[in-house]
Scaffold this motif. Sequence first.
Motif, PDB file in Angstrom:
ATOM      1  N   ALA A 194       0.875  -1.231  -0.242  1.00  0.00           N
ATOM      2  CA  ALA A 194       0.090  -0.017  -0.120  1.00  0.00           C
ATOM      3  C   ALA A 194       0.792   1.146  -0.005  1.00  0.00           C
ATOM      4  N   ALA A 195       2.000   1.224   0.681  1.00  0.00           N
ATOM      5  CA  ALA A 195       2.729   2.279   0.795  1.00  0.00           C
ATOM      6  C   ALA A 195       4.323   2.097   0.662  1.00  0.00           C
ATOM      7  N   PRO A 196       4.694   1.711  -0.675  1.00  0.00           N
ATOM      8  CA  PRO A 196       5.868   0.995  -0.492  1.00  0.00           C
ATOM      9  C   PRO A 196       7.027   1.748  -0.287  1.00  0.00           C
ATOM     10  N   ASP A 197       6.762   3.307  -0.489  1.00  0.00           N
ATOM     11  CA  ASP A 197       8.020   4.544  -0.792  1.00  0.00           C
ATOM     12  C   ASP A 197       8.062   4.562   0.928  1.00  0.00           C
ATOM     13  N   SER A 198       7.143   4.383   1.633  1.00  0.00           N
ATOM     14  CA  SER A 198       7.503   5.008   3.061  1.00  0.00           C
ATOM     15  C   SER A 198       7.751   4.096   3.962  1.00  0.00           C
ATOM     16  N   CYS A 199       7.917   2.847   3.688  1.00  0.00           N
ATOM     17  CA  CYS A 199       8.514   2.133   4.700  1.00  0.00           C
ATOM     18  C   CYS A 199       9.829   1.161   4.112  1.00  0.00           C
ATOM     19  N   ALA A 200      10.325   0.583   5.258  1.00  0.00           N
ATOM     20  CA  ALA A 200      11.576  -0.196   4.457  1.00  0.00           C
ATOM     21  C   ALA A 200      10.871  -1.651   3.850  1.00  0.00           C
ATOM     22  N   GLU A 201      11.697  -1.786   2.592  1.00  0.00           N
ATOM     23  CA  GLU A 201      11.040  -3.009   1.900  1.00  0.00           C
ATOM     24  C   GLU A 201      11.258  -4.289   2.507  1.00  0.00           C
ATOM     25  N   PHE A 202       9.928  -4.965   2.510  1.00  0.00           N
ATOM     26  CA  PHE A 202      10.122  -6.101   3.181  1.00  0.00           C
ATOM     27  C   PHE A 202      10.323  -7.330   2.246  1.00  0.00           C
ATOM     28  N   TRP A 224      14.190  -7.544   5.831  1.00  0.00           N
ATOM     29  CA  TRP A 224      13.985  -6.368   5.120  1.00  0.00           C
ATOM     30  C   TRP A 224      15.188  -6.114   4.254  1.00  0.00           C
ATOM     31  N   LYS A 225      14.963  -5.314   3.288  1.00  0.00           N
ATOM     32  CA  LYS A 225      16.069  -4.719   2.666  1.00  0.00           C
ATOM     33  C   LYS A 225      16.843  -3.775   3.669  1.00  0.00           C
ATOM     34  N   PHE A 226      18.235  -3.593   3.635  1.00  0.00           N
ATOM     35  CA  PHE A 226      18.793  -2.712   4.405  1.00  0.00           C
ATOM     36  C   PHE A 226      18.603  -1.283   3.893  1.00  0.00           C
ATOM     37  N   GLU A 227      18.051  -0.318   4.650  1.00  0.00           N
ATOM     38  CA  GLU A 227      17.588   0.667   3.953  1.00  0.00           C
ATOM     39  C   GLU A 227      18.788   2.009   4.361  1.00  0.00           C
ATOM     40  N   GLY A 228      19.642   1.822   5.341  1.00  0.00           N
ATOM     41  CA  GLY A 228      20.421   3.018   5.621  1.00  0.00           C
ATOM     42  C   GLY A 228      21.220   2.475   7.064  1.00  0.00           C
ATOM     43  N   ASP A 229      22.174   3.098   7.174  1.00  0.00           N
ATOM     44  CA  ASP A 229      23.103   2.945   8.381  1.00  0.00           C
ATOM     45  C   ASP A 229      22.789   3.555   9.536  1.00  0.00           C
ATOM     46  N   ARG A 230      21.881   4.739   9.417  1.00  0.00           N
ATOM     47  CA  ARG A 230      21.368   5.414  10.813  1.00  0.00           C
ATOM     48  C   ARG A 230      20.017   5.771  10.488  1.00  0.00           C
ATOM     49  N   ASN A 231      19.405   5.818  11.751  1.00  0.00           N
ATOM     50  CA  ASN A 231      18.001   6.207  12.149  1.00  0.00           C
ATOM     51  C   ASN A 231      17.867   7.627  12.335  1.00  0.00           C
ATOM     52  N   LEU A 232      16.894   8.228  12.299  1.00  0.00           N
ATOM     53  CA  LEU A 232      16.703   9.590  12.761  1.00  0.00           C
ATOM     54  C   LEU A 232      17.232   9.912  14.228  1.00  0.00           C
ATOM     55  N   PRO A 293      11.894   8.538  16.830  1.00  0.00           N
ATOM     56  CA  PRO A 293      13.051   8.849  15.795  1.00  0.00           C
ATOM     57  C   PRO A 293      13.765   7.556  15.583  1.00  0.00           C
ATOM     58  N   ALA A 294      13.768   6.419  16.593  1.00  0.00           N
ATOM     59  CA  ALA A 294      14.341   5.124  16.316  1.00  0.00           C
ATOM     60  C   ALA A 294      13.797   4.398  15.172  1.00  0.00           C
ATOM     61  N   ASN A 295      12.694   4.611  14.845  1.00  0.00           N
ATOM     62  CA  ASN A 295      12.018   3.864  13.966  1.00  0.00           C
ATOM     63  C   ASN A 295      11.664   4.684  12.630  1.00  0.00           C
ATOM     64  N   LEU A 296      12.219   5.607  12.510  1.00  0.00           N
ATOM     65  CA  LEU A 296      12.613   6.201  11.155  1.00  0.00           C
ATOM     66  C   LEU A 296      14.063   6.063  10.668  1.00  0.00           C
ATOM     67  N   VAL A 297      14.139   5.291   9.527  1.00  0.00           N
ATOM     68  CA  VAL A 297      15.472   5.122   8.968  1.00  0.00           C
ATOM     69  C   VAL A 297      15.784   6.055   8.003  1.00  0.00           C
ATOM     70  N   VAL A 298      16.877   6.458   7.871  1.00  0.00           N
ATOM     71  CA  VAL A 298      17.273   7.791   6.828  1.00  0.00           C
ATOM     72  C   VAL A 298      18.121   6.829   5.663  1.00  0.00           C
ATOM     73  N   THR A 299      17.518   6.938   4.566  1.00  0.00           N
ATOM     74  CA  THR A 299      18.091   6.259   3.424  1.00  0.00           C
ATOM     75  C   THR A 299      19.203   7.055   2.907  1.00  0.00           C
ATOM     76  N   LYS A 305      12.185   6.457   6.009  1.00  0.00           N
ATOM     77  CA  LYS A 305      11.266   5.184   5.919  1.00  0.00           C
ATOM     78  C   LYS A 305      10.747   4.681   7.292  1.00  0.00           C
ATOM     79  N   LEU A 306       9.690   4.364   7.249  1.00  0.00           N
ATOM     80  CA  LEU A 306       8.944   3.934   8.672  1.00  0.00           C
ATOM     81  C   LEU A 306       9.392   2.478   8.756  1.00  0.00           C
ATOM     82  N   ILE A 307       9.965   2.089  10.192  1.00  0.00           N
ATOM     83  CA  ILE A 307      10.199   0.849  10.527  1.00  0.00           C
ATOM     84  C   ILE A 307       9.444   0.197  11.538  1.00  0.00           C
ATOM     85  N   ASP A 308       9.428  -1.001  11.845  1.00  0.00           N
ATOM     86  CA  ASP A 308       9.032  -1.331  12.970  1.00  0.00           C
ATOM     87  C   ASP A 308       7.601  -1.481  13.295  1.00  0.00           C
TER      88      ASP A 308
END
Length: 477
Positions: A194-202, A224-232, A293-299, A305-308
């Motif tokens: 439904a919202a592929p761009d908003s969330c980590a790719e499962f 999940w696909k690894f989306e980025g090294d750091r979260n917000l 912030p810990a559930n927002l991954v920065v690509t 991207k929303l996670i968790d």
Amino acid sequence: MASLLPPSPTTTAPITKHSTLPWTSSSSKPTSLIHFNPPSYKSRRGRPGLCCNSILGNDIPEDFLTKTLHLDESNLLFPVLQYAFSQFEEISSGWPETQSWEVLDSLLGRRNLKTSDFVVGERLGEGSFGVVYSGAIVPKNVSVDDRIRKSPRRLEMDGRFKEKVILKKIKVGTLGAEECGDFEEWFNYRVSRAAPDSCAEFLGSFIADQNSLQFTKGGKWLVWKFEGDRNLADYMNDRSFPLNLEEIMFGRTLQGLDSVKRNALIIKQIMRQIVTSLKKIHDTGIVHRDIKPANLVVTRKGKIKLIDFGAATDLRIGKNYVPNRGLLDPDYCPPELYVLPEETPIPPPEPIAAILSPILWQLNSPDLFDMYSAGIVLMQMAVPNLRSAAGLKNFNTQLKSVGYDLKKWREYTRLKPDLSLLDLDSGRGWDLVTKLIAERGFLRKGRLSASAALRHPYFLLGDDQAAAILSKLSFSK
Ligand SMILES: Nc1ncnc2c1ncn2[C@@H]1O[C@H](COP(=O)(O)OP(=O)(O)OP(=O)(O)O)[C@@H](O)[C@H]1O
């Protein structure tokens, strides 16, 4: 068209399937075949089952046939495949959910995941029902020796493992862990469609087929696909925040602006992305309930991207209706705590939930739960002394003592907060945040929804978007 979108005020009952095949009328364009049905059967485990149609949403034939397979109506295969989908839907509606997922996965070309596909690396964190690791997909024809399996550092350095993933091992033997893992998996399938761009790719899940190192035979893993090294949260812990995100978000340093304006633009761009993603998931009926912030991954490309989705809920089908309080983070949780008021803690039986939930959604606006959390994130981003764990706790205690009235808090607090970023442009940011961090008022409204927030003057003055577009233009020169 029937859909999984939040019901309009007039929509109060679930919609059923077409009784005739839509393409039989030559004049009408084939419409969606797959519609929302109440989940009316029980899966093997006795939990609410998922018909494939509710997983697929309402757009599989259109999206999958036109966008993925690039077929149009004139193609001979089009009606054949549409028919195949409708048959699959009929048949799969009686299957246990895991079986539906497996067939769906192969239909959509997803891999059938298995233990040997992955090598597990560094442990990143542990939640109440799972342990999170970084890892990688084992490329074809590469055999992984024990030295790699045992050393996250070696794995990190080994250039053969390019496709990085995040793996969550669902705890074995922890009460409720298996069920929470199943919920998280289900919500990830939903949002990834439904919202592929908003969330980590499962990427899917697998059951470990052996006992070795981190694997326990029979234990479930989500990938999940690894989306980025750091979260917000990682970026916010750095003293240079928000400037440490400037290049990532805008591709360059914002020139010709003083530092307050630069900071404000970066924060607005982050906030816009968060609220836009929330709007997308709310539009599909999902409330995340753990926005922080810990559930927002920065690509790497500056996408947030929303996670968790381990605490998420979907009220329209009664899924995870009442959260386990332990799943909710008190620092970001609105005063109402539960998505629905505590007077209705027990979910009604599934078919009744399916009928009632659109009404409950309308009455209670449960999406406003996430909007409060988004407001706390905005306060933390904009006000430096609220970024530390102690600062946030203090702020929350004070907020509670003034009845969650941010204006009163500003009057009485001795924290000496620097609110200059929020006060820019006649205080648009401040006005927005006071409408997010607020008690639920009459009819449980009194807080802006994601779509209302996006229409707030704070976002309407699209200076952050202008900066993003300008930086793209100057890059493409
Ligand atoms: N797809 C992803 N790409 C990159 N990093 C990720 C991804 N998913 C998770 N992470 C990282 O792993 C951390 C833990 O993930 P997650 O929040 O899903 O686990 P958790 O078990 O629920 O932990 P917690 O309860 O502490 O939130 C995240 O804060 C993030 O830094």
